[in-house]
Design a protein around this motif. Sequence first.
Motif, PDB file in Angstrom:
ATOM      1  N   ALA A 138       0.830  -1.206   0.000  1.00 10.90           N
ATOM      2  CA  ALA A 138       0.000   0.000   0.000  1.00 10.90           C
ATOM      3  C   ALA A 138       0.865   1.257   0.000  1.00 10.90           C
ATOM      4  O   ALA A 138       1.986   1.265   0.515  1.00 10.90           O
ATOM      5  N   HIS A 139       0.320   2.318  -0.581  1.00 11.58           N
ATOM      6  CA  HIS A 139       1.077   3.570  -0.752  1.00 11.58           C
ATOM      7  C   HIS A 139       0.146   4.750  -0.470  1.00 11.58           C
ATOM      8  O   HIS A 139       0.154   5.742  -1.179  1.00 11.58           O
ATOM      9  N   THR A 140      -0.656   4.594   0.546  1.00 16.05           N
ATOM     10  CA  THR A 140      -1.707   5.530   0.984  1.00 16.05           C
ATOM     11  C   THR A 140      -2.916   5.544   0.042  1.00 16.05           C
ATOM     12  O   THR A 140      -2.899   4.890  -1.000  1.00 16.05           O
ATOM     13  N   GLU A 172      -4.587 -10.301   2.276  1.00 14.96           N
ATOM     14  CA  GLU A 172      -3.939  -9.371   3.198  1.00 14.96           C
ATOM     15  C   GLU A 172      -2.882  -8.529   2.503  1.00 14.96           C
ATOM     16  O   GLU A 172      -2.176  -9.024   1.619  1.00 14.96           O
ATOM     17  N   VAL A 173      -2.775  -7.276   2.904  1.00 10.88           N
ATOM     18  CA  VAL A 173      -1.727  -6.397   2.388  1.00 10.88           C
ATOM     19  C   VAL A 173      -0.839  -6.032   3.578  1.00 10.88           C
ATOM     20  O   VAL A 173      -1.298  -5.405   4.527  1.00 10.88           O
ATOM     21  N   GLN A 174       0.405  -6.480   3.521  1.00 13.52           N
ATOM     22  CA  GLN A 174       1.256  -6.384   4.710  1.00 13.52           C
ATOM     23  C   GLN A 174       2.382  -5.364   4.630  1.00 13.52           C
ATOM     24  O   GLN A 174       3.110  -5.163   5.581  1.00 13.52           O
ATOM     25  N   HIS A 175       2.535  -4.778   3.445  1.00 12.49           N
ATOM     26  CA  HIS A 175       3.676  -3.882   3.275  1.00 12.49           C
ATOM     27  C   HIS A 175       3.220  -2.489   2.836  1.00 12.49           C
ATOM     28  O   HIS A 175       2.261  -2.347   2.093  1.00 12.49           O
ATOM     29  N   PHE A 176       3.963  -1.504   3.312  1.00 10.96           N
ATOM     30  CA  PHE A 176       3.584  -0.112   3.083  1.00 10.96           C
ATOM     31  C   PHE A 176       4.793   0.689   2.606  1.00 10.96           C
ATOM     32  O   PHE A 176       5.938   0.334   2.889  1.00 10.96           O
ATOM     33  N   CYS A 177       4.513   1.778   1.921  1.00 12.40           N
ATOM     34  CA  CYS A 177       5.581   2.669   1.445  1.00 12.40           C
ATOM     35  C   CYS A 177       5.106   4.113   1.589  1.00 12.40           C
ATOM     36  O   CYS A 177       3.977   4.439   1.221  1.00 12.40           O
ATOM     37  N   TYR A 178       5.972   4.972   2.156  1.00 13.72           N
ATOM     38  CA  TYR A 178       5.621   6.381   2.387  1.00 13.72           C
ATOM     39  C   TYR A 178       5.782   7.200   1.102  1.00 13.72           C
ATOM     40  O   TYR A 178       6.897   7.261   0.567  1.00 13.72           O
ATOM     41  N   PRO A 179       4.720   7.842   0.605  1.00 14.78           N
ATOM     42  CA  PRO A 179       4.883   8.718  -0.565  1.00 14.78           C
ATOM     43  C   PRO A 179       5.922   9.798  -0.287  1.00 14.78           C
ATOM     44  O   PRO A 179       5.958  10.346   0.827  1.00 14.78           O
ATOM     45  N   TYR A 180       6.750  10.095  -1.255  1.00 14.86           N
ATOM     46  CA  TYR A 180       7.838  11.084  -1.175  1.00 14.86           C
ATOM     47  C   TYR A 180       8.827  10.771  -0.042  1.00 14.86           C
ATOM     48  O   TYR A 180       9.632  11.614   0.334  1.00 14.86           O
ATOM     49  N   GLY A 181       8.737   9.609   0.543  1.00 20.06           N
ATOM     50  CA  GLY A 181       9.588   9.308   1.697  1.00 20.06           C
ATOM     51  C   GLY A 181       9.275  10.218   2.872  1.00 20.06           C
ATOM     52  O   GLY A 181      10.111  10.435   3.749  1.00 20.06           O
ATOM     53  N   PHE A 196       0.753  -2.962   9.371  1.00 21.08           N
ATOM     54  CA  PHE A 196       1.757  -3.320   8.366  1.00 21.08           C
ATOM     55  C   PHE A 196       2.985  -3.955   9.024  1.00 21.08           C
ATOM     56  O   PHE A 196       3.359  -3.598  10.131  1.00 21.08           O
ATOM     57  N   GLU A 197       3.574  -4.905   8.291  1.00 23.25           N
ATOM     58  CA  GLU A 197       4.780  -5.564   8.796  1.00 23.25           C
ATOM     59  C   GLU A 197       6.039  -4.791   8.464  1.00 23.25           C
ATOM     60  O   GLU A 197       7.026  -4.831   9.196  1.00 23.25           O
ATOM     61  N   THR A 198       6.022  -4.144   7.284  1.00 22.87           N
ATOM     62  CA  THR A 198       7.179  -3.344   6.889  1.00 22.87           C
ATOM     63  C   THR A 198       6.685  -2.043   6.252  1.00 22.87           C
ATOM     64  O   THR A 198       5.556  -1.953   5.777  1.00 22.87           O
TER      65      THR A 198
END
Length: 247
Positions: A138-140, A172-181, A196-198
């Motif tokens: 997921a990415h928001t 299930e969706v277990q991983h996430f990423c921050y937009p623009y860091g 989220f796991e990571t």
Amino acid sequence: MKMPRISVLMYHQVGNFSGITAHGATFCRLSRFKSQMWWLKRMGYNVISLDHALQGIRGEVRLPKHSVVLTFDDGYVNFYEHAFPILKKYGFPATVYMVSGLIDKQAEWLEKSGLPLAPLMNKQQLNDIKLAGITIGAHTHSHPRLAELTSEQAFDEIVHSKRELEECLQDEVQHFCYPYGSLNKEVMRLAAEAGFETATSCQRGAWTSEHDLMAIPRKAISFGDDLAGVWWKIHMKHKLKGKLILR
Ligand SMILES: [Zn+2]
């Protein structure tokens, strides 16, 4: 056992672009992408999924010295058209971080940076790549800078993206990423609280067990990176520790 050092490579758009000069790190020319993947295969790099890498970081499995995880932010249709067939050809796993509120829509936030709009994958395409072994993270919900929102708004963005994607994928969706860091301690806490796991950032460096799982560093592969550039990014040490690149 020696501590694994994993290179999490960060890609955004893959394709044939003309006139791209700014924001080079978010574009990778198709011909370069092809040669980078060929080269990873040829050199015998251990290209693994994010889940497999996580097991290695936790010491549950042994990883070779240089393992590589491939990540693609935003969920562009050009991932489906260009990158996915090449990944399939080499049998490389990868993770795609999808903006859940823009499934089958345009990456509308690009306009603010003066970049051309680009279409994002639809439900069918997301399910296709998932079936072929691509991890969807997921990415928001709408690609905001999370560190600039209130806690409530940020949590909403994070938790909605998890729920919406789980609904779309029936998994299930277990991983996430921050937009623009864009992150801070509070945002990291919220990502963990959402389940989220990571979570990956845009901080440069190799991933080791010393990192918080809610702030995994990555290495951006840019428009201009030739094979030597990719090699350098895989092997470089932590010289740039602490430096955030906000793309
Ligand atoms: Zn993004």
